[in-house]
Design an enzyme around this catalytic site. Structure first.
Site, PDB file in Angstrom:
ATOM      1  CG  HIS A 124     -37.872 -69.360  52.044  1.00  0.00           C
ATOM      2  ND1 HIS A 124     -38.178 -68.804  53.529  1.00  0.00           N
ATOM      3  CD2 HIS A 124     -36.972 -70.128  52.406  1.00  0.00           C
ATOM      4  CE1 HIS A 124     -37.259 -69.526  54.466  1.00  0.00           C
ATOM      5  NE2 HIS A 124     -36.340 -70.159  53.722  1.00  0.00           N
ATOM      6  CG  ASP A 125     -40.743 -66.012  53.344  1.00  0.00           C
ATOM      7  OD1 ASP A 125     -41.418 -65.389  53.054  1.00  0.00           O
ATOM      8  OD2 ASP A 125     -40.199 -67.075  53.720  1.00  0.00           O
ATOM      9  N   GLY A 142     -32.998 -67.544  53.280  1.00  0.00           N
ATOM     10  CA  GLY A 142     -34.317 -67.037  53.533  1.00  0.00           C
ATOM     11  C   GLY A 142     -34.632 -65.880  54.344  1.00  0.00           C
TER      12      GLY A 142
END
Length: 266
Positions: A124-125, A142
């Protein structure tokens, strides 16, 4: 003669998904309702694309990839976060890319012309630039940023919030837990800087003059015995004495050092 559909009859494509007519979808693939895929992209067999996912043109996605799944973050509470993939990427078998989180920008992004090998995980991200190579089993935790033309070796792991600079080359099974400045070669556990990615830079058309300035910058940062702050000041002075292209190279290094939050490999 009856035209053959580019979508295999065993694939499950939600009617709300937006696929350009030239997109091909292989057997048993599953594509969710909030997915948008651009022209000439190929989706391999058994691939799952879900979430709010936008994929550009002329990508080749091999079998069993899982793109757009929810982030592996216990704080995630179902917010409408996204995955964005650009153009002309190669994504090999069993890759996993997750959407972003509300704690960051809400989007995981992969740019253009990347070569992403089997079993790569992009969490994520993450923000992955253009023309990168992520070798087999490379794992980005992340919020990792990987800049243009970087190469991450197979079985390497990148710690959350770490930044990998442009033109970096990280060797096989590297443990990357601090920021890696542009142009450097690193490997090992603990990670160490081994020199400059000179061969990669030559292949990308860097002139002898630019390479000479990058070598000067490297010596100031890693071989001069200067503190980091003193090295930054010396790099600033070096930039003022260079031609335009080399100035941009030094500025790239300066910007990276000034934006580093985890500290650099040194």
């Amino acid at each position: 003669m009856t035209a053959v559909s580019p979508i295999h009859p065993t694939a499950i494509v939600d009617p709300a998904a937006q696929l350009h007519p030239t997109v091909s979808v292989g057997p048993y693939a599953v594509i969710g309702p909030q997915v948008c895929i651009g022209a000439h992209t190929k989706v391999g067999a058994h691939t799952v694309i879900e979430g709010i996912t936008t994929i550009g043109e002329s990508n080749v996605i091999h079998s069993h990839a899982a793109l757009g799944g929810m982030p592996q973050d216990k704080k995630y509470a179902g917010e409408p976060t996204r995955l964005e993939i650009g153009d002309r990427n190669t994504i090999r078998e069993f890759c996993t890319f997750n959407t972003g989180t509300a704690q960051d920008g809400g989007v995981t992004r992969v740019g253009d012309d990347n070569w992403i090998m089997a079993y790569v995980h992009i969490a994520h991200d993450c923000q992955v630039g253009n023309q990168t190579i992520l070798a087999n089993n490379a794992t980005l935790a992340g919020h990792v940023h990987v800049a243009d033309w970087a190469i991450i070796g197979g079985l390497s792991g990148v710690h959350q919030f770490t930044k990998v600079g442009a033109h970096v080359m990280a060797g096989f099974a590297s443990h990357i837990s601090q920021d890696v400045p542009p142009f450097c070669m690193v490997d090992g556990h603990p990670l160490a800087v081994r020199g400059l990615n000179l061969e990669g830079l030559r292949r990308r058309g860097f002139s002898a003059e630019r390479l000479a300035v990058i070598k000067q910058a490297y010596r100031l940062l890693y071989r001069s015995g200067l503190t980091l702050q003193a090295a930054v000041e010396a790099l600033d002075n070096l930039q003022g004495s260079c031609e335009a292209e080399a100035q941009a190279d030094v500025q790239l290094m300066l910007d990276f050092l000034q934006q580093s939050k985890r500290g650099i490999v040194r």
